[in-house]
Scaffold this motif. Structure first.
Motif, PDB file in Angstrom:
ATOM      1  N   ALA A   1      10.821  -1.922   9.972  1.00 47.98           N
ATOM      2  CA  ALA A   1      11.820  -1.592   8.952  1.00 47.98           C
ATOM      3  C   ALA A   1      12.688  -0.424   9.393  1.00 47.98           C
ATOM      4  O   ALA A   1      13.909  -0.421   9.181  1.00 47.98           O
ATOM      5  CB  ALA A   1      11.121  -1.264   7.634  1.00 47.98           C
ATOM      6  N   SER A   2      12.085   0.563  10.033  1.00 45.02           N
ATOM      7  CA  SER A   2      12.842   1.735  10.476  1.00 45.02           C
ATOM      8  C   SER A   2      13.875   1.353  11.538  1.00 45.02           C
ATOM      9  O   SER A   2      15.019   1.818  11.497  1.00 45.02           O
ATOM     10  CB  SER A   2      11.888   2.796  11.010  1.00 45.02           C
ATOM     11  N   ALA A   3      13.477   0.481  12.475  1.00 44.02           N
ATOM     12  CA  ALA A   3      14.414   0.051  13.518  1.00 44.02           C
ATOM     13  C   ALA A   3      15.597  -0.692  12.896  1.00 44.02           C
ATOM     14  O   ALA A   3      16.744  -0.526  13.321  1.00 44.02           O
ATOM     15  CB  ALA A   3      13.705  -0.828  14.542  1.00 44.02           C
ATOM     16  N   ARG A   4      15.330  -1.503  11.877  1.00 42.35           N
ATOM     17  CA  ARG A   4      16.429  -2.225  11.201  1.00 42.35           C
ATOM     18  C   ARG A   4      17.408  -1.231  10.571  1.00 42.35           C
ATOM     19  O   ARG A   4      18.616  -1.448  10.568  1.00 42.35           O
ATOM     20  CB  ARG A   4      15.867  -3.160  10.112  1.00 42.35           C
ATOM     21  N   LYS A   5      16.854  -0.124  10.018  1.00 41.19           N
ATOM     22  CA  LYS A   5      17.731   0.908   9.435  1.00 41.19           C
ATOM     23  C   LYS A   5      18.539   1.608  10.519  1.00 41.19           C
ATOM     24  O   LYS A   5      19.719   1.901  10.328  1.00 41.19           O
ATOM     25  CB  LYS A   5      16.892   1.942   8.680  1.00 41.19           C
ATOM     26  N   LEU A   6      17.891   1.914  11.642  1.00 40.44           N
ATOM     27  CA  LEU A   6      18.606   2.574  12.750  1.00 40.44           C
ATOM     28  C   LEU A   6      19.701   1.667  13.294  1.00 40.44           C
ATOM     29  O   LEU A   6      20.757   2.143  13.717  1.00 40.44           O
ATOM     30  CB  LEU A   6      17.626   2.940  13.877  1.00 40.44           C
TER      31      LEU A   6
ATOM     32  N   GLY B   1      17.148  -6.563  16.341  1.00 42.93           N
ATOM     33  CA  GLY B   1      15.845  -6.008  15.962  1.00 42.93           C
ATOM     34  C   GLY B   1      15.099  -6.982  15.080  1.00 42.93           C
ATOM     35  O   GLY B   1      15.683  -7.566  14.155  1.00 42.93           O
ATOM     36  N   SER B   2      13.811  -7.174  15.334  1.00 40.46           N
ATOM     37  CA  SER B   2      12.992  -8.115  14.555  1.00 40.46           C
ATOM     38  C   SER B   2      13.062  -7.787  13.058  1.00 40.46           C
ATOM     39  O   SER B   2      13.154  -6.623  12.678  1.00 40.46           O
ATOM     40  CB  SER B   2      11.533  -8.041  14.995  1.00 40.46           C
ATOM     41  N   ASP B   3      12.990  -8.849  12.220  1.00 36.73           N
ATOM     42  CA  ASP B   3      13.122  -8.623  10.779  1.00 36.73           C
ATOM     43  C   ASP B   3      11.782  -8.550  10.031  1.00 36.73           C
ATOM     44  O   ASP B   3      11.774  -8.338   8.826  1.00 36.73           O
ATOM     45  CB  ASP B   3      14.047  -9.677  10.147  1.00 36.73           C
ATOM     46  N   SER B   4      10.658  -8.720  10.731  1.00 34.94           N
ATOM     47  CA  SER B   4       9.342  -8.602  10.089  1.00 34.94           C
ATOM     48  C   SER B   4       8.305  -8.318  11.174  1.00 34.94           C
ATOM     49  O   SER B   4       8.539  -8.640  12.349  1.00 34.94           O
ATOM     50  CB  SER B   4       8.978  -9.905   9.366  1.00 34.94           C
TER      51      SER B   4
ATOM     52  N   SER C   1      25.476 -14.994  27.692  1.00 37.81           N
ATOM     53  CA  SER C   1      26.703 -14.734  28.463  1.00 37.81           C
ATOM     54  C   SER C   1      26.539 -13.676  29.548  1.00 37.81           C
ATOM     55  O   SER C   1      27.459 -13.458  30.346  1.00 37.81           O
ATOM     56  CB  SER C   1      27.843 -14.332  27.516  1.00 37.81           C
ATOM     57  N   GLY C   2      25.406 -12.993  29.579  1.00 36.64           N
ATOM     58  CA  GLY C   2      25.150 -11.962  30.583  1.00 36.64           C
ATOM     59  C   GLY C   2      23.760 -11.405  30.358  1.00 36.64           C
ATOM     60  O   GLY C   2      23.077 -11.820  29.408  1.00 36.64           O
ATOM     61  N   PRO C   3      23.328 -10.464  31.199  1.00 37.86           N
ATOM     62  CA  PRO C   3      21.979  -9.930  31.007  1.00 37.86           C
ATOM     63  C   PRO C   3      21.825  -9.154  29.705  1.00 37.86           C
ATOM     64  O   PRO C   3      22.791  -8.568  29.211  1.00 37.86           O
ATOM     65  CB  PRO C   3      21.789  -9.008  32.223  1.00 37.86           C
ATOM     66  N   VAL C   4      20.618  -9.193  29.187  1.00 36.74           N
ATOM     67  CA  VAL C   4      20.256  -8.415  27.999  1.00 36.74           C
ATOM     68  C   VAL C   4      19.172  -7.414  28.424  1.00 36.74           C
ATOM     69  O   VAL C   4      18.560  -7.580  29.481  1.00 36.74           O
ATOM     70  CB  VAL C   4      19.704  -9.318  26.865  1.00 36.74           C
ATOM     71  N   VAL C   5      18.966  -6.396  27.610  1.00 39.64           N
ATOM     72  CA  VAL C   5      17.843  -5.485  27.856  1.00 39.64           C
ATOM     73  C   VAL C   5      16.798  -5.712  26.764  1.00 39.64           C
ATOM     74  O   VAL C   5      17.075  -5.537  25.574  1.00 39.64           O
ATOM     75  CB  VAL C   5      18.287  -4.007  27.916  1.00 39.64           C
ATOM     76  N   CYS C   6      15.636  -6.171  27.200  1.00 37.57           N
ATOM     77  CA  CYS C   6      14.541  -6.505  26.286  1.00 37.57           C
ATOM     78  C   CYS C   6      13.630  -5.290  26.124  1.00 37.57           C
ATOM     79  O   CYS C   6      13.254  -4.668  27.130  1.00 37.57           O
ATOM     80  CB  CYS C   6      13.685  -7.630  26.864  1.00 37.57           C
TER      81      CYS C   6
ATOM     82  N   ILE D   1      13.270  -5.229  20.248  1.00 35.36           N
ATOM     83  CA  ILE D   1      14.648  -4.739  20.209  1.00 35.36           C
ATOM     84  C   ILE D   1      15.335  -5.239  21.476  1.00 35.36           C
ATOM     85  O   ILE D   1      14.746  -5.211  22.558  1.00 35.36           O
ATOM     86  CB  ILE D   1      14.690  -3.192  20.176  1.00 35.36           C
ATOM     87  N   MET D   2      16.572  -5.705  21.315  1.00 40.21           N
ATOM     88  CA  MET D   2      17.281  -6.233  22.488  1.00 40.21           C
ATOM     89  C   MET D   2      18.724  -5.729  22.485  1.00 40.21           C
ATOM     90  O   MET D   2      19.435  -5.884  21.485  1.00 40.21           O
ATOM     91  CB  MET D   2      17.244  -7.768  22.441  1.00 40.21           C
ATOM     92  N   VAL D   3      19.127  -5.121  23.610  1.00 38.20           N
ATOM     93  CA  VAL D   3      20.541  -4.807  23.784  1.00 38.20           C
ATOM     94  C   VAL D   3      21.203  -6.107  24.211  1.00 38.20           C
ATOM     95  O   VAL D   3      20.824  -6.710  25.226  1.00 38.20           O
ATOM     96  CB  VAL D   3      20.780  -3.699  24.836  1.00 38.20           C
ATOM     97  N   LYS D   4      22.140  -6.587  23.424  1.00 32.01           N
ATOM     98  CA  LYS D   4      22.795  -7.870  23.682  1.00 32.01           C
ATOM     99  C   LYS D   4      23.793  -7.715  24.842  1.00 32.01           C
ATOM    100  O   LYS D   4      24.113  -6.594  25.253  1.00 32.01           O
ATOM    101  CB  LYS D   4      23.469  -8.343  22.389  1.00 32.01           C
ATOM    102  N   PRO D   5      24.292  -8.848  25.382  1.00 34.23           N
ATOM    103  CA  PRO D   5      25.162  -8.772  26.568  1.00 34.23           C
ATOM    104  C   PRO D   5      26.362  -7.836  26.413  1.00 34.23           C
ATOM    105  O   PRO D   5      26.744  -7.163  27.381  1.00 34.23           O
ATOM    106  CB  PRO D   5      25.615 -10.222  26.758  1.00 34.23           C
TER     107      PRO D   5
END
Ligand code: ADP
Length: 169
Positions: free
Chosen positions: A102-107, A136-139, A87-92, A26-30
């Motif tokens: 699958a649950s993370a994709r739903k969230l 969020g990863s898809d598989s 374009s800026g820092p991300v949170v990995c 999961i990554m918070v984008k810039p």
């Protein structure tokens, strides 16, 4: 009505131990970082009950962004996507749990935040596909691949949260 409590006690544990534990990246984008949404986004996965195993603020290179999104290389928006992600820092983050991918994709909700359901991260916090705040990863396969891509050895921790028996029987 149960006549014996033994199977009811032991069977779920047996089944639980056979269930596959997956990892997702999961990554918070810039835009999520710039808008101060990091805590809110981490909190959604934390409250749900998944286990955080990796976390860092990180400025990624063009090469890493291109490798991460290599399946989208042919898309017309690819150059814009790489500019956005770098374009800026991300949170990995690495998250672990049964059914976590699958649950993370739903969230997270649909790719286009205007189509994402209220209650999802994108549905609640974003308005445009090009600024959809989180990845969020898809598989499960991509979960492993992406965690290996974004984290170095030793940056992902194996640990047992004290709340574990209160989350899964
Ligand atoms: P998701 O992130 O929901 O798995 P995709 O894998 O299809 O979605 O796309 C990856 C990311 O590329 C999206 O989250 C979004 O940031 C960006 N993207 C996808 N489609 C478009 C588009 N049509 N225009 C601009 N950016 C896009």
């Amino acid at each position: 009505a149960r006549t014996s409590s033994k199977p009811a006690i032991f069977l779920p544990h047996l089944i639980a131990s056979l269930e596959q534990v997956d990892q997702t990246y999961i990554m918070v984008k810039p835009d999520g970082v710039q808008r101060g949404l990091v805590g809110e986004i981490i909190s959604r996965f934390e409250k749900k009950g998944f286990k955080l195993t990796g976390l860092k603020l990180f400025q990624c290179s063009k090469e890493l962004a291109e490798e991460h999104y290599k399946d989208l290389k042919q898309k017309s928006f690819f150059p814009k996507l790489i500019d956005y992600i770098t374009s800026g820092p991300v949170v990995c983050m690495a998250w672990e749990g049964v059914g976590v991918v699958a649950s993370a994709r739903k969230l997270i909700g649909a790719t286009d935040p205007l189509q994402a359901e209220p209650g999802t991260i994108r549905g609640d916090l974003a308005v445009q596909t090009g600024r959809n705040v989180v990845h969020g990863s898809d598989s499960p396969e991509n979960g492993k691949r992406e965690i290996a891509l974004w984290f170095k050895e030793g940056e992902v921790c194996e640990w047992t949260p004290v709340q574990a028996p209160w989350l899964r029987e």
